[in-house]
Design an enzyme around this catalytic site. Structure first.
Site, short mmCIF file in Angstrom:
data_model
loop_
_atom_site.label_atom_id
_atom_site.label_comp_id
_atom_site.label_asym_id
_atom_site.label_seq_id
_atom_site.Cartn_x
_atom_site.Cartn_y
_atom_site.Cartn_z
N THR A 32 0.83 -1.20 0.00
CA THR A 32 0.00 0.00 0.00
C THR A 32 0.86 1.25 0.00
OG1 THR A 32 -0.28 0.52 2.36
CG2 THR A 32 -1.58 -1.32 1.47
N ASP A 56 -4.57 5.62 2.30
CA ASP A 56 -4.19 6.58 3.34
C ASP A 56 -4.53 5.89 4.66
OD1 ASP A 56 -4.00 8.54 5.25
OD2 ASP A 56 -5.22 10.01 4.19
N ASN A 83 4.20 -0.39 8.48
CA ASN A 83 5.42 0.37 8.25
C ASN A 83 5.17 1.85 8.00
OD1 ASN A 83 8.31 0.77 7.23
ND2 ASN A 83 7.14 1.21 5.38
N SER A 134 8.19 0.39 15.07
CA SER A 134 8.41 1.40 16.09
C SER A 134 9.74 2.07 15.77
CB SER A 134 8.39 0.76 17.48
OG SER A 134 8.61 1.72 18.48
N TYR A 148 7.05 12.69 17.62
CA TYR A 148 7.46 11.41 17.03
C TYR A 148 7.79 10.42 18.15
CZ TYR A 148 9.97 7.89 14.36
OH TYR A 148 10.38 6.70 13.81
N LYS A 152 5.76 6.77 18.94
CA LYS A 152 6.40 5.45 18.98
C LYS A 152 6.33 4.83 20.38
CE LYS A 152 7.41 5.27 14.63
NZ LYS A 152 6.68 4.35 13.74
N THR A 183 17.71 6.57 5.02
CA THR A 183 16.54 6.69 4.15
C THR A 183 16.21 8.18 4.05
OG1 THR A 183 14.96 6.56 5.97
CG2 THR A 183 15.70 4.47 5.02
#
Length: 272
Positions: A32, A56, A83, A134, A148, A152, A183
């Site tokens: 997705t 979404d 993810n 996480s 953030y 988590k 990333t």
């Protein structure tokens, strides 16, 4: 034996890398993304083994529909990998209400809705594996990533509870806790709050700690994730990278020392 794996946030980063690794070894993948054109290369190469779905994750109704579509298409869902998520950079004071709510919607509530949708499917099957992305920042906190961190930490609490609730159904739960990786999580995918000058020095000090060796290579995580989904007895928690475990051990040693120091006060507060 091939597995059917449902993975969110598959357009880039870990999601794209892992989806391709699953497909390469013969698994069926429901991938997705908000923009499924990012999956065109995988669809062209792997054909019927991939089902790309525009999603979404903040939309609870769409999450349930996507899980049902995946089940109808492939007949089962062996693994759910939650993810999808992003980083919000900003101190507590700098963060707007919208930024905070949006961060929790994606990183926590989107994960919750998909988890809720997958449980009945896996319970009916009598097996399944839910993998929650996480972060090492779900166990220890870093400045300038306030919400953030909170999102988590929430994923950690939810998932540990979930593991105890669904084990009797034959469903395993694993929490994956990466440290920093190269990333675009901290660049193109990131959101940054409007900056206040009072935090400039703290941000500069934080940035100075990031040496070249600090960030892992995202492609190197593939073997660990494959071992995780193939394990008959997967761990509840799995670090990715060499930084997280040492950092968490250090922080938790400090916490234990502080708890010991204040234990007399804590015990007295029990009242009897």
């Amino acid at each position: 034996m091939s597995k059917t794996i449902f993975i969110t946030g598959a357009s880039r980063g870990f999601g794209k890398i892992w989806a391709e690794a699953f497909l390469k070894r013969g698994d069926k993948v429901v991938a997705t993304a908000r923009d499924i054109s990012a999956l065109d290369d995988l669809t062209k190469q792997y054909g019927d083994n991939i089902l790309p779905l525009q999603l979404d994750v903040n939309d609870r109704e769409a999450d349930f529909a996507a899980i049902n579509q995946a089940k109808a298409h492939f007949g089962s869902i062996d693994v759910l990998i939650n993810n999808a998520g992003y980083g919000l950079f900003g101190s507590v004071e700098e963060t707007s209400e919208k930024e905070a709510r949006d961060q929790m919607e994606t990183n926590f509530f989107g994960l919750l809705w998909l988890t809720q949708a997958a449980i009945p499917v896996m319970r009916e099957q009598g097996y399944g594996h839910i993998i929650q992305l996480s972060s090492v920042l779900g166990l220890v906190a870093a400045p300038i990533l306030s919400i953030y961190n909170a999102s988590k930490f929430a994923v950690e609490g939810l998932s540990e509870t979930l593991a105890a609730e669904v084990k009797g159904f034959g469903i395993n739960v694993s929490i994956v806790e990466p440290n920093g990786f190269s990333t675009d999580w901290g660049s193109a995918s990131a959101v940054r709050s409007a900056s206040l000058p009072q935090y400039d020095q703290l941000k500069a000090d934080q940035q100075a700690r990031f040496t070249e060796d600090f960030f892992g290579k995202p492609e190197a995580t593939t073997d660990a994730v494959l071992k995780l989904i193939d394990s008959e007895n997967p761990p509840l928690r799995l670090f990715l990278g060499k930084i997280g475990y040492q950092w968490v051990k250090q922080v938790y040693a400090g916490r234990a020392a502080e708890w010991d120091e204040w234990n007399e006060v804590s015990v007295a507060a029990h009242g009897h």
